[in-house]
Write an enzyme that holds these catalytic residues in place. Structure first.
Site, PDB file in Angstrom:
ATOM      1  N   HIS A 101       0.799  -1.228   0.000  1.00 60.76           N
ATOM      2  CA  HIS A 101       0.000   0.000   0.000  1.00 60.76           C
ATOM      3  C   HIS A 101       0.836   1.284   0.000  1.00 60.76           C
ATOM      4  O   HIS A 101       0.256   2.375  -0.045  1.00 60.76           O
ATOM      5  CB  HIS A 101      -0.928   0.013   1.226  1.00 60.76           C
ATOM      6  CG  HIS A 101      -0.153   0.149   2.498  1.00 60.76           C
ATOM      7  ND1 HIS A 101       0.521  -0.915   3.067  1.00 60.76           N
ATOM      8  CD2 HIS A 101       0.104   1.228   3.275  1.00 60.76           C
ATOM      9  CE1 HIS A 101       1.142  -0.495   4.153  1.00 60.76           C
ATOM     10  NE2 HIS A 101       0.903   0.796   4.304  1.00 60.76           N
ATOM     11  N   HIS A 111       1.681   6.881  -1.026  1.00 61.49           N
ATOM     12  CA  HIS A 111       0.778   6.066  -0.206  1.00 61.49           C
ATOM     13  C   HIS A 111      -0.482   5.794  -1.022  1.00 61.49           C
ATOM     14  O   HIS A 111      -1.175   6.720  -1.410  1.00 61.49           O
ATOM     15  CB  HIS A 111       0.433   6.813   1.088  1.00 61.49           C
ATOM     16  CG  HIS A 111      -0.011   5.915   2.185  1.00 61.49           C
ATOM     17  ND1 HIS A 111      -1.261   5.351   2.221  1.00 61.49           N
ATOM     18  CD2 HIS A 111       0.649   5.465   3.285  1.00 61.49           C
ATOM     19  CE1 HIS A 111      -1.359   4.598   3.311  1.00 61.49           C
ATOM     20  NE2 HIS A 111      -0.219   4.647   3.968  1.00 61.49           N
TER      21      HIS A 111
END
Length: 153
Positions: free
Chosen positions: A60, A75
């Site tokens: 992620h 992110h």
């Protein structure tokens, strides 16, 4: 020291203040912008926004350390760590040397939408002062590899 950061994925550029997460919105990680990813392309290859070494790589999120000693965090979504890698495919490895534009992770923002989490993607210069971007593209639509922002220490 200055850094030119490219868009790691296509979408609409948002101010960090508009990210639904107080840590990013408050620029506690550093200055930057976020990208609301395009949904019309299916899975997206998220690319390195700068050239350097992949310092940290999670499904992620990733950090690339540039030659000037400054890291850039990408992110993918908010709270997506809770997905435990589901829906993400790693295309590179921690420790790899990459050029700006090299693929790092693949994900489908529409799959993230289905989880109830936000797919918005902060792109941040680690440990930089709040509001320290020299120039950014907030409000614009960007394509992968296009200039996203310039940062100066």
């Amino acid at each position: 020291m200055s850094l030119s950061v490219q868009a790691p994925l296509p979408g609409r550029v948002l101010a960090l203040a508009d990210v639904p997460d107080p840590v990013f919105a408050g620029q506690m990680v550093g200055a930057g912008v976020a990208i609301e990813p395009s949904r019309d392309r299916g899975p997206l290859d998220v690319v390195a926004p700068i050239s350097g070494k992949i310092l940290k790589l999670h499904p992620h999120a990733f950090v690339i350390l540039g030659s000037a000693g400054r890291g850039v965090l990408v992110h993918l979504g908010i709270d997506t760590v809770k997905l435990r890698g589901e829906g993400f495919t790693l295309l590179a490895a921690e420790g790899d040397q990459v050029e700006a534009g090299d693929p790092v992770v693949r994900f489908d923002p529409t799959e993230i939408d289905g989880t109830g989490y936000s797919a918005v993607c902060p792109v941040v210069v680690m440990d930089s002062a709040p509001d320290s971007l020299a120039d950014n593209t907030v409000g614009a639509e960007v394509t992968t590899g296009e200039r996203l922002f310039d940062w100066t220490a």
